[in-house]
Design a protein around this motif. Structure first.
Motif, PDB file in Angstrom:
ATOM      1  N   UNK A 106       0.906  -1.200  -0.056  1.00 16.97           N
ATOM      2  CA  UNK A 106      -0.008   0.106  -0.040  1.00 16.97           C
ATOM      3  C   UNK A 106       0.861   1.162  -0.109  1.00 16.97           C
ATOM      4  N   UNK A 107       0.209   2.436   0.383  1.00 23.52           N
ATOM      5  CA  UNK A 107       0.954   3.626   0.476  1.00 23.52           C
ATOM      6  C   UNK A 107       2.312   3.507   1.333  1.00 23.52           C
ATOM      7  N   UNK A 108       2.212   2.714   2.273  1.00 18.58           N
ATOM      8  CA  UNK A 108       3.375   2.525   3.256  1.00 18.58           C
ATOM      9  C   UNK A 108       4.572   1.956   2.300  1.00 18.58           C
ATOM     10  N   UNK A 109       4.522   1.339   1.301  1.00 24.17           N
ATOM     11  CA  UNK A 109       5.479   0.787   0.430  1.00 24.17           C
ATOM     12  C   UNK A 109       6.388   1.848  -0.173  1.00 24.17           C
ATOM     13  N   UNK A 110       5.825   3.068  -0.189  1.00 26.44           N
ATOM     14  CA  UNK A 110       6.554   4.269  -0.753  1.00 26.44           C
ATOM     15  C   UNK A 110       6.914   5.079   0.274  1.00 26.44           C
ATOM     16  N   UNK A 145       4.441  -4.994  -8.899  1.00 22.52           N
ATOM     17  CA  UNK A 145       5.565  -5.677  -8.686  1.00 22.52           C
ATOM     18  C   UNK A 145       5.702  -6.218  -7.219  1.00 22.52           C
ATOM     19  N   UNK A 146       5.360  -5.249  -6.400  1.00 23.38           N
ATOM     20  CA  UNK A 146       5.489  -5.773  -4.727  1.00 23.38           C
ATOM     21  C   UNK A 146       4.368  -6.635  -4.583  1.00 23.38           C
TER      22      UNK A 146
END
Length: 256
Positions: free
Chosen positions: A12-16, A196-197
């Motif tokens: 989610x946004x936490x991946x960024x 991809x993640x």
């Protein structure tokens, strides 16, 4: 365990979001900034190594550099601006292309595994630079009146709808254009990285469960996504530079 109760760590946004590597006086320097800095160093180092001591009979590195330089020069700049007008903009467009391309490629590089362009601040700055060049060139080439006609799409043959067209064109050129120029690159890299993640994490998650065959399918999809992303990364660099050239071409074009 994740919040969904099944243990799957959904991206989610936490991946960024990244914790700062260094913090000095309130200024935070994180992984994304480091990758952008490395990208700058790589582009400068490569072209300096390729052309710093250019030879009549080029070596392998110079040949690769010339191929990349010529691709942008002939395939984008000359095709859009023409050789006479475009030659002076070739170095900038070549730098822009390879800077964006390498920023994108970090997405599939081990340890890095993150496209810098998926943080909108970077595409916005690049789009702002192109926008400033476009505005400056339009003023320089046509003066204030010519600039006004350029950004408003002034054409008296439009008759009664001319005022409406001028308002739409004005906001489109001065506000919407730089925004869409940046968001096109950002959105593609953001979505690609998220996919991809998701497939990478899903492969690992399924491999550690009873659904091992599904993990194999997810792994194959991950490989397909990586190949697809490599294509998209190059295309987005190409499109960004192509649009930059088209904006400059519009600034240089004569308006009556």
């Amino acid at each position: 365990m994740s919040d969904n109760g099944c243990g799957f760590p959904a991206p989610g946004l936490h991946s960024f979001l990244f914790k700062p590597l260094v913090e000095v006086g309130g200024f935070e320097f994180n992984k994304v900034m480091l990758l952008a800095l490395i990208t700058t160093g790589l582009v400068i180092s490569f072209f300096y190594a390729a052309f710093g001591k250019a030879k009549v009979v080029p070596g392998r590195l110079q040949m690769v550099g010339e191929a990349g330089y010529d691709f942008v020069r002939r395939g984008i700049v000359y095709e859009t601006l023409g050789k006479k007008e475009g030659e002076k903009y070739v170095p900038f467009m070549v730098s822009l292309f390879f800077f964006i391309w390498i920023m994108n490629i970090w997405s599939v590089i081990p340890l890095a595994q993150f496209p810098v362009s998926s943080i909108i601040a970077f595409p916005m700055v690049l789009a702002a630079i192109v926008w400033i060049i476009w505005v400056s060139l339009t003023f320089k080439r046509h003066g204030f009146v010519g600039f006004f006609k350029n950004v408003t799409g002034y054409d008296k043959s439009l008759g009664a709808v001319l005022p409406l067209v001028m308002v739409i064109e004005f906001f489109s050129n001065l506000l919407v254009r730089p925004f869409t120029h940046a968001v096109r690159l950002f959105a593609n890299m953001f979505a690609g990285h998220l996919m991809l993640v998701m497939f990478t994490v899903a492969s690992w998650y399924l491999l550690n469960s009873w659904m091992i065959p599904a993990a194999g399918v997810s792994f194959v999809m991950t490989m397909v996504m990586i190949l697809f992303e490599l294509f998209v990364q190059a295309v987005q660099a190409y499109v960004f530079v192509l649009l930059a050239c088209s904006y400059i071409q519009g600034a240089l074009a004569e308006h009556h």
